[in-house]
Write a protein that holds these residues in place. Structure first.
Motif, short mmCIF file in Angstrom:
data_model
loop_
_atom_site.label_atom_id
_atom_site.label_comp_id
_atom_site.label_asym_id
_atom_site.label_seq_id
_atom_site.Cartn_x
_atom_site.Cartn_y
_atom_site.Cartn_z
N VAL A 223 0.70 -1.09 -0.01
CA VAL A 223 0.03 0.02 -0.10
C VAL A 223 0.78 1.35 -0.13
CG1 VAL A 223 -1.70 1.27 1.43
CG2 VAL A 223 -1.88 -1.09 0.98
N THR A 224 1.99 1.42 0.66
CA THR A 224 2.93 2.31 0.83
C THR A 224 3.51 2.74 -0.63
OG1 THR A 224 3.51 1.79 3.03
CG2 THR A 224 5.10 3.12 1.50
N THR A 225 3.83 1.77 -1.43
CA THR A 225 4.26 1.77 -2.75
C THR A 225 3.36 2.44 -3.73
OG1 THR A 225 3.82 -0.24 -3.63
CG2 THR A 225 5.88 -0.18 -2.46
N ASP A 226 1.97 2.11 -3.61
CA ASP A 226 0.99 2.55 -4.26
C ASP A 226 0.84 4.13 -4.03
OD1 ASP A 226 -1.50 1.95 -6.14
OD2 ASP A 226 -2.48 2.55 -4.45
N PHE A 227 0.97 4.36 -2.64
CA PHE A 227 0.67 5.92 -2.47
C PHE A 227 1.88 6.49 -2.87
CE2 PHE A 227 1.13 9.47 0.37
CZ PHE A 227 -0.02 9.94 0.55
N PRO A 231 4.52 10.32 -7.02
CA PRO A 231 5.60 11.22 -6.76
C PRO A 231 7.11 10.59 -7.34
CG PRO A 231 4.82 10.80 -4.68
CD PRO A 231 4.03 10.25 -5.68
N ALA A 232 7.18 9.45 -7.07
CA ALA A 232 8.35 8.54 -7.68
C ALA A 232 8.46 8.74 -8.94
CB ALA A 232 8.65 7.25 -7.05
N THR A 233 7.26 8.51 -9.66
CA THR A 233 7.18 8.19 -11.36
C THR A 233 7.72 9.82 -11.63
OG1 THR A 233 5.72 6.20 -11.09
CG2 THR A 233 5.78 7.55 -13.10
N ILE A 234 7.14 10.81 -11.11
CA ILE A 234 7.50 12.05 -11.67
C ILE A 234 8.87 12.35 -11.47
CG2 ILE A 234 7.32 14.38 -10.92
CD1 ILE A 234 4.45 14.07 -10.39
N ASP A 271 6.22 15.41 -0.94
CA ASP A 271 7.73 15.93 -0.17
C ASP A 271 8.63 14.59 -0.80
OD1 ASP A 271 7.19 18.36 0.71
OD2 ASP A 271 6.99 17.70 2.72
N GLU A 272 8.12 13.65 -1.12
CA GLU A 272 8.95 12.42 -1.69
C GLU A 272 9.71 13.17 -2.75
OE1 GLU A 272 10.71 8.86 -1.14
OE2 GLU A 272 9.09 9.67 0.01
N LEU A 273 9.31 13.65 -3.66
CA LEU A 273 10.20 14.61 -4.50
C LEU A 273 11.38 15.34 -3.95
CD1 LEU A 273 7.49 16.05 -6.97
CD2 LEU A 273 9.16 14.14 -7.50
N SER A 274 11.03 15.95 -2.59
CA SER A 274 12.20 16.63 -1.86
C SER A 274 13.07 15.38 -1.45
CB SER A 274 11.69 17.46 -0.85
OG SER A 274 10.98 18.49 -1.63
N HIS A 275 12.59 14.34 -1.13
CA HIS A 275 13.70 13.30 -0.72
C HIS A 275 14.40 12.77 -1.77
CE1 HIS A 275 10.94 12.61 3.23
NE2 HIS A 275 11.26 13.49 3.21
N ASN A 400 7.82 0.14 -15.13
CA ASN A 400 8.12 1.09 -14.12
C ASN A 400 8.81 0.58 -13.02
OD1 ASN A 400 8.43 3.58 -12.75
ND2 ASN A 400 6.07 3.96 -12.72
N PRO A 401 9.97 1.11 -12.66
CA PRO A 401 10.65 0.51 -11.50
C PRO A 401 10.03 0.79 -10.28
CG PRO A 401 12.26 2.09 -12.44
CD PRO A 401 11.04 1.87 -13.45
N PHE A 402 8.97 2.22 -10.24
CA PHE A 402 8.26 2.52 -9.35
C PHE A 402 6.91 2.33 -9.51
CE2 PHE A 402 12.35 4.78 -9.16
CZ PHE A 402 12.84 4.70 -7.98
N ALA A 403 6.34 1.16 -10.20
CA ALA A 403 5.06 0.90 -10.23
C ALA A 403 4.65 0.40 -8.94
CB ALA A 403 5.04 -0.31 -11.17
N SER A 404 3.22 0.58 -8.69
CA SER A 404 2.74 0.35 -7.54
C SER A 404 2.70 -1.39 -7.43
CB SER A 404 1.11 0.48 -7.35
OG SER A 404 0.79 -0.20 -6.30
N LEU A 405 2.91 -1.90 -6.03
CA LEU A 405 2.97 -3.36 -6.00
C LEU A 405 2.01 -3.81 -5.36
CD1 LEU A 405 6.65 -3.56 -4.19
CD2 LEU A 405 6.01 -3.83 -6.76
N LYS A 406 0.88 -2.97 -5.34
CA LYS A 406 -0.50 -3.43 -4.87
C LYS A 406 -1.24 -4.19 -6.14
CE LYS A 406 -3.64 -0.33 -3.61
NZ LYS A 406 -4.75 -0.73 -4.41
N PRO A 407 -1.63 -5.16 -6.12
CA PRO A 407 -2.64 -5.57 -7.23
C PRO A 407 -3.96 -4.80 -7.22
CG PRO A 407 -2.36 -7.44 -5.34
CD PRO A 407 -1.46 -6.11 -5.20
N GLU A 408 -4.57 -4.64 -8.52
CA GLU A 408 -5.89 -4.40 -8.71
C GLU A 408 -6.71 -5.25 -9.39
OE1 GLU A 408 -6.86 -1.37 -7.42
OE2 GLU A 408 -5.04 -0.27 -6.81
N GLN A 409 -7.66 -5.66 -8.98
CA GLN A 409 -8.69 -6.68 -9.59
C GLN A 409 -9.83 -5.71 -10.51
OE1 GLN A 409 -10.30 -8.67 -6.06
NE2 GLN A 409 -12.49 -8.28 -7.11
N ALA A 410 -10.06 -6.44 -11.50
CA ALA A 410 -11.27 -5.95 -12.29
C ALA A 410 -12.54 -6.56 -11.46
CB ALA A 410 -11.32 -6.84 -13.69
N TYR A 411 -13.27 -5.32 -11.37
CA TYR A 411 -14.21 -5.55 -10.27
C TYR A 411 -15.38 -6.59 -10.83
CZ TYR A 411 -19.05 -4.35 -8.43
OH TYR A 411 -20.37 -4.34 -7.79
#
Length: 451
Positions: A223-227, A231-234, A271-275, A400-411
């Motif tokens: 969930v953290t990677t999804d969040f 900014p990491a992709t930017i 602020d992750e961009l600042s980090h 993308n090396p900073f893709a979200s690791l949280k899987p999303e299902q088709a509803y």
């Protein structure tokens, strides 16, 4: 601005609202052309369907409820248990015959798969018929169901945990594995979430067995990677186009931005961009889209930047080409060094393509460095084909090396490979010098294979 030519792609699937729609045989969940319910514009973990279940119209109302503020008369829930149950009701239908509870003689006959705690069946006959397909995705759907609950901790403020300035340059960080290794006191931060008040509230009211600590820890990370993915992709886009935030203030436009990005993306979140770029000269992120919160851009004309080492967020409600004409061309807003589009989805249907075309041609003709993300390698191939038809110069594409690791299902069809937010990207700038399509047949790192 003189466009070279308005060559709309000819092979784009139509999903016009005027097309005739056949009545379904049985009453089942609705589905868009991709099998998702507007996933790219949902509040993470809180789809529009869920909001409707809670008798809410917006994320604002949900946030007010979480903060204990006064609720409107139709709120419809009075406890955390009832809230989680109504959220679960969104996914309560037979995955085999697609029947909803109200279509069954006994609505309580729906039973959940004990392994994944995700999909439902109206009886043993449907479960047996569906098992040959479901067994391929059962393990992955277990992660989906867990992350869907854990994502509630984003709204309570437990996730994301306070992050650490990057100790390496972005090209030296090997995706999320390297990112987690840079985090100071990671175990203590994760332990604080695991033992926190809201974690206890969640599992006391979720109506599901509480997983083991190791499973909860991995879910927090996903969930953290999804969040942090956006900014990491930017930051990745700045690196790819060799845009130096240390040399001067940087302006980034996020096009097609939804209300999610302005409501859920507080200044501190970016602020992750600042980090990523310690001691940078200042980064302005302007979110432009028809669904954003109707706020003025922060400091027009953005020529007198604020203090260094800060990230600023602004928003503009409207289409990007209108924003360009009314704000950029009149020097009320600065021309961007980078434009980023998260899941534009213009490949999905002709209506979306028609609304995106002026923006795509504008970015092409003004030679604006641009990065767009997609959910899967298949979507990447479709998007690249359209981009090539528009004679855009593709400068890069891949996983993308900073893709979200949280899987999303088709509803409405969970038994298919989950996708991941910002899974793949492609970059472009200006007009193409060659008609050859980039070779994406050998892309690595795709996470969409069967579980």
């Amino acid at each position: 601005m003189a466009h070279r030519k308005k060559n709309t792609p000819s092979k784009v699937q139509s999903c016009s609202r005027n097309d005739p729609v056949e009545a379904p045989v049985v009453k089942g969940p609705n589905m868009d052309s991709l099998g998702f319910l507007a996933m790219d514009s949902n509040v993470p973990g809180l789809s529009q369907v869920i909001l409707q279940k809670l008798n809410m119209k917006s994320y604002d109302e949900y946030r007010s409820a979480m903060e204990g503020k006064k609720l409107h008369a139709d709120f419809g829930i009075h406890s955390y248990f009832e809230m989680f149950q109504k959220m679960e009701d969104t996914f309560r239908f037979c995955v085999e015959c697609k029947k909803l509870p109200e279509s069954l003689p006994n609505p309580k006959s729906l039973r959940r798969c004990k392994r994944c705690q995700n999909v439902y069946y109206c009886g043993s006959e449907c479960q047996r018929a569906n098992w040959p397909i479901h067994k391929k995705f059962c393990k992955k759907l277990k992660l989906v169901a867990l992350d869907r609950l854990m994502e509630w901790l984003v709204f309570t403020g437990d996730i994301p945990f306070p992050t650490t300035p990057w100790k390496k340059n972005i090209h030296e960080v090997r995706g999320w594995e390297g990112w987690f290794l840079m985090q100071d006191d990671l175990d203590a931060k994760l332990s604080s979430i695991l033992t926190g008040r809201y974690m206890n509230i969640l599992w006391a009211n979720a109506g599901k067995p509480k997983p083991e600590e190791v499973e909860l820890t991995e879910s927090i990370k996903r969930v953290t990677t999804d969040f942090e993915s956006r900014p990491a992709t930017i930051g990745l886009g700045l690196h790819m186009f060799q845009i130096d935030p240390y040399a001067k203030p940087i302006v980034v436009h996020v096009v097609g931005a939804s209300h999610v990005e302005t409501l859920n993306a507080r200044v501190t979140d970016y602020d992750e961009l600042s980090h990523m770029f310690p001691k940078h000269q200042g980064i302005e992120v302007v979110m432009v889209g028809i669904d954003v919160v109707d706020n003025p851009i922060m400091r027009p004309p953005l020529v007198a930047f604020g203090p260094r080492e800060r990230v600023y967020l602004s928003s503009y409600k409207g289409l990007y080409h209108d924003f360009w004409e009314s704000q950029v061309e009149t020097q009320l807003a600065s021309r961007p060094e980078l434009v980023v589009g998260f899941h534009p989805g213009f490949h999905a249907c002709s209506d979306l393509m028609e609304s995106w075309l002026p923006t795509l041609l504008l970015l092409r003709d003004y030679k604006i460095p641009s990065l767009f993300t997609v959910y899967s390698e298949q979507e990447l191939k479709y998007s690249l084909k359209i981009s090539m038809e528009l004679e855009m110069r593709i400068t890069g594409c891949g996983a993308n090396p900073f893709a979200s690791l949280k899987p999303e299902q088709a509803y409405s069809n969970p038994n298919k490979s989950p996708v991941y937010c910002n899974s793949h990207y492609f970059t472009f700038c200006g007009l193409s010098d060659s008609p050859d399509e980039p070779d994406v047949g050998e892309l690595e790192g795709d996470k969409s294979e069967d579980a």
